[in-house]
Design a protein around this motif. Sequence first.
Motif, PDB file in Angstrom:
ATOM      1  N   PHE A  19       0.826  -1.211   0.000  1.00 42.31           N
ATOM      2  CA  PHE A  19       0.000   0.000   0.000  1.00 42.31           C
ATOM      3  C   PHE A  19       0.860   1.261   0.000  1.00 42.31           C
ATOM      4  CE2 PHE A  19      -2.304   3.293   2.401  1.00 42.31           C
ATOM      5  CZ  PHE A  19      -3.402   3.448   1.572  1.00 42.31           C
ATOM      6  N   LEU A  20       1.874   1.285   0.851  1.00 42.17           N
ATOM      7  CA  LEU A  20       2.766   2.447   0.920  1.00 42.17           C
ATOM      8  C   LEU A  20       3.547   2.633  -0.383  1.00 42.17           C
ATOM      9  CD1 LEU A  20       4.110   2.219   4.580  1.00 42.17           C
ATOM     10  CD2 LEU A  20       2.407   3.819   3.660  1.00 42.17           C
ATOM     11  N   GLU A  22       2.554   1.711  -3.341  1.00 42.32           N
ATOM     12  CA  GLU A  22       1.580   2.177  -4.326  1.00 42.32           C
ATOM     13  C   GLU A  22       1.316   3.677  -4.156  1.00 42.32           C
ATOM     14  OE1 GLU A  22      -0.911   1.891  -7.592  1.00 42.32           O
ATOM     15  OE2 GLU A  22       0.504   0.434  -6.821  1.00 42.32           O
ATOM     16  N   LEU A  23       1.192   4.126  -2.915  1.00 39.33           N
ATOM     17  CA  LEU A  23       1.024   5.560  -2.642  1.00 39.33           C
ATOM     18  C   LEU A  23       2.232   6.352  -3.143  1.00 39.33           C
ATOM     19  CD1 LEU A  23      -0.522   5.791   0.948  1.00 39.33           C
ATOM     20  CD2 LEU A  23      -1.609   6.354  -1.220  1.00 39.33           C
ATOM     21  N   LEU A  24       3.415   5.845  -2.876  1.00 42.31           N
ATOM     22  CA  LEU A  24       4.639   6.507  -3.313  1.00 42.31           C
ATOM     23  C   LEU A  24       4.729   6.545  -4.839  1.00 42.31           C
ATOM     24  CD1 LEU A  24       7.271   7.823  -2.362  1.00 42.31           C
ATOM     25  CD2 LEU A  24       8.310   5.561  -2.428  1.00 42.31           C
ATOM     26  N   ARG A  25       4.378   5.432  -5.477  1.00 37.49           N
ATOM     27  CA  ARG A  25       4.399   5.380  -6.936  1.00 37.49           C
ATOM     28  C   ARG A  25       3.375   6.355  -7.522  1.00 37.49           C
ATOM     29  NH1 ARG A  25       1.950   3.176 -11.228  1.00 37.49           N
ATOM     30  NH2 ARG A  25       0.364   2.089 -10.059  1.00 37.49           N
ATOM     31  N   ASN A  26       2.182   6.416  -6.953  1.00 35.58           N
ATOM     32  CA  ASN A  26       1.162   7.360  -7.428  1.00 35.58           C
ATOM     33  C   ASN A  26       1.624   8.809  -7.260  1.00 35.58           C
ATOM     34  OD1 ASN A  26      -0.572   5.337  -8.186  1.00 35.58           O
ATOM     35  ND2 ASN A  26      -1.814   5.430  -6.317  1.00 35.58           N
ATOM     36  N   HIS A  27       2.239   9.096  -6.119  1.00 35.52           N
ATOM     37  CA  HIS A  27       2.746  10.447  -5.878  1.00 35.52           C
ATOM     38  C   HIS A  27       3.855  10.792  -6.881  1.00 35.52           C
ATOM     39  CE1 HIS A  27       4.110  14.037  -3.840  1.00 35.52           C
ATOM     40  NE2 HIS A  27       5.339  13.541  -3.807  1.00 35.52           N
ATOM     41  N   TRP A  28       4.771   9.857  -7.104  1.00 37.04           N
ATOM     42  CA  TRP A  28       5.874  10.069  -8.041  1.00 37.04           C
ATOM     43  C   TRP A  28       5.339  10.270  -9.460  1.00 37.04           C
ATOM     44  CZ3 TRP A  28       7.812   6.974 -12.100  1.00 37.04           C
ATOM     45  CH2 TRP A  28       9.039   7.389 -12.605  1.00 37.04           C
TER      46      TRP A  28
END
Length: 176
Positions: A19-20, A22-28
């Motif tokens: 989950f973390l 995925e959040l980081l990838r979405n933010h990037w």
Amino acid sequence: MVDVLLPLVTLILGFIASFLLELLRNHWTAQNVQDIRTAERRQAAQLERVAFERDGLRAVHTAIHDLLSRVNAIAIPLAKAEAAGLDWRESDDGQELRAAAMHATARCSHESALLLHPAVIKAVEHLTAAAYPMYWTRESGSDPSHRREFFEAEQAASRAIATRLRELYGFAPSGG
């Protein structure tokens, strides 16, 4: 009990890590998309600015050419009037020639108001100031100092325009 808890903890930790990540990838990804769009907007704005400036420089160059033609058109009536001891401005087409030269000067000033480059603006201002005696005075283009100043100003303005166009097309280093 350890046999049951260990896989459950591993599953929960894996889920949280996934989950973390995925959040980081979405933010990037969102940041990269935003950076690309910002760069595209900047590039489009720069291209529009350059196109606007190129159009303005071409318009000023055309106006300078018209001014030069109008001032040169005074030469024949001036020579005829001087030979007869008269004022060329009082001849049949004197007022019309003078008005055409004044209009061409005003057009140069108007077109230069839209320019962005200080060196070109200054050169065109000098040209329009030097043009005034060429059509306003009785001796107009026959005075060597007026002629020299006018034609030097015209050459300087044309050089400034050519230099700026070369810069905008990427053929010379930009000089602010």
